[in-house]
Enzyme design. Structure first.
Site: not given
Ligand code: EPU
Length: 426
Positions: A23, A92, A116, A329
């Site tokens: 990540n 993603r 997803d 989350i």
């Molecule tokens: N969210 C929104 N709107 C947005 C952005 C996020 O509603 O514009 C919501 C998401 O739907 C979620 C929450 O906010 O419910 C947290 O999302 P976040 O943006 O923090 O997560 P992400 O950037 O999509 C990354 C990791 C995830 C990890 C999360 C939280 C990557 C590629 N993915 O996702 O990793 O769980 O941060 O730490 O960096 C994994 O590796 O298995 C994985 C899912």
């Protein structure tokens, strides 16, 4: 399709070495787009997501060389601005090219990755943040089309929630904006700090990464230079091994890991009865009895990581006592619980809470992995189940855990990777 055949009853003992964080490295690859020339990333895990990201960068015009542990990205002066669906849908994280492309080209067309298996995963905070910097975004025919023909302008962005992806996209866009940007309520994950460190090495002016307020002083386009950067160790993979050691009443030394990034998860293992020893460049987890149940509540860093929630549910299924796990989350991150129940686990979910009553043993069965972390949790459960557990859809696990089966076997487990003969597996 492949599957893992996991024999129950192993005790894991020995050493594992952790690679760089998936990540983080995916975002570092996107950040390379900000400067023309050759960027080298090291401590890169050998996982499929890196190939997908490399394919996307090639589509944007870069040359990408992948060798074990290293990615070299040669970014041309002229980049394409379109990230098509067939490349984005597999990964993603490819949404994180949005910020760098708008910053460098004043436009970007990036396919919407969709939801997803863990939840809907909105992008509203990404686009709202970019809008504050002066980029309009529209959603058309499955694409986000962002445009800032007159360049980006620094602004204060308050995030509704410390989203990792939104913080990264806004940070990468802001480094080339005119003036100062402040991201308030920013995500504080170690991967954000890693990205900021690389941007600073490239010549960006970023302060406060790792706190809730990140301040970015924009620099002119063309003033960033490519760099060499070593990726931060993968705290989630390290944490998964820590739980595996504790659950199997084993003794595992985890090298090339930073225990500071896992303070809360490791403390929970101590509460469960494990011994955790901090070492230089790693840590050791040992356990000589049945774990005690531990309550978990996932939160943005430095809270308990959602990505380790399935592993801690697995631990609680065989713990002494009952535990409450709260997922804050991702709304669908309990989907895999039904697979745990197939292994004899006693779990009830209600909204974003799960109550687990520990049992002395699980019992091996065929189960399906829905996503990377759920898949890893099921493998851990298989290690403590009586008999054989078959975990299908392991391509999910392969996305996050390089050489998982080999490492498990080196530590004393008996796990076989084999073709999945079930033609009806989705
Ligand atoms: N969210 C929104 N709107 C947005 C952005 C996020 O509603 O514009 C919501 C998401 O739907 C979620 C929450 O906010 O419910 C947290 O999302 P976040 O943006 O923090 O997560 P992400 O950037 O999509 C990354 C990791 C995830 C990890 C999360 C939280 C990557 C590629 N993915 O996702 O990793 O769980 O941060 O730490 O960096 C994994 O590796 O298995 C994985 C899912």
């Amino acid at each position: 399709m492949e599957r893992f055949r996991v024999m129950g009853g192993a005790r894991l003992a020995g050493e594992v070495r952790i690679d760089g964080a998936k990540n983080s490295v995916l975002k570092l690859m996107a950040a390379a787009l900000l400067a023309e020339g050759r960027t080298t990333l090291t401590n890169v895990p050998e996982i499929l997501d890196i190939d997908y990201m490399a394919a996307l960068l090639r589509r944007l015009g870069c040359e990408v060389e992948l060798t074990p542990g290293t990615v070299v990205i040669d970014v041309p002066a002229e980049l394409d601005h379109e990230a098509p669906y067939e490349l984005v849908r597999r990964l993603r994280a490819s949404i994180c090219v949005l910020g760098p492309l708008v910053a460098r080209l004043g436009q970007a067309k990036v396919a919407l990755p969709g939801g997803d298996a863990i939840g809907s995963r909105g992008l509203d905070m990404h686009t709202a943040g970019l809008a504050k910097l002066g980029a309009t975004s529209e959603s058309e025919h499955g694409y986000i089309i962002a445009s800032a023909p007159n360049g980006l302008k620094g602004a204060t962005v308050w995030l509704d929630f410390p989203s990792v992806g939104a913080t990264e996209n806004i940070l990468m866009a802001a480094v080339l904006a005119d003036g100062t940007t402040v991201i308030d309520n920013a995500a504080r994950e170690p991967e954000i700090v890693d990205l900021a460190d690389m941007l600073i090495q490239m010549g960006a002016k970023v302060a406060g990464a790792g706190t809730s307020t990140i301040e970015i002083e924009g620099v002119p386009a063309g003033s960033l230079s490519p760099t060499s950067h070593r990726t931060v160790p993968d705290r989630i993979v390290a944490g998964t091994w820590a739980v595996a050691a504790a659950m199997t009443r084993g003794d595992v030394t985890i090298r090339n890991a930073n225990p500071h990034h896992l303070e809360l998860p490791l403390d929970k293992l101590v509460t469960a009865g494990a011994d955790v020893e901090w070492l230089a460049g790693g840590f050791r987890v040992s356990m000589d009895r049945r774990p005690e149940a531990v309550d978990i509540m996932t939160l943005p860093y430095p809270g308990f990581p959602t990505d380790l929630q399935p592993a801690y549910i697995a631990l609680n299924t065989v713990a002494e006592g009952s535990a409450m796990v709260t997922e804050n989350i991702f709304e669908a991150r309990f989907m895999f619980v039904n697979e745990m129940v197939r292994l004899g686990a006693e779990i009830r979910t209600d909204g974003h809470h799960a109550v687990i009553r520990g049992r002395p043993h699980l019992s091996g069965a065929p189960v399906k992995s829905h996503d990377i972390r759920a898949g890893a949790g099921l493998v851990l459960a298989g290690l403590v189940a009586e008999g054989e557990t078959i975990v299908t859809d392991v391509h999910h696990i392969d996305r996050g855990y390089a050489g998982f089966v080999e490492q498990l076997n080196e530590l004393g487990a008996e796990v076989i990777r084999e073709p999945d003969p079930d033609l009806f597996t989705e």
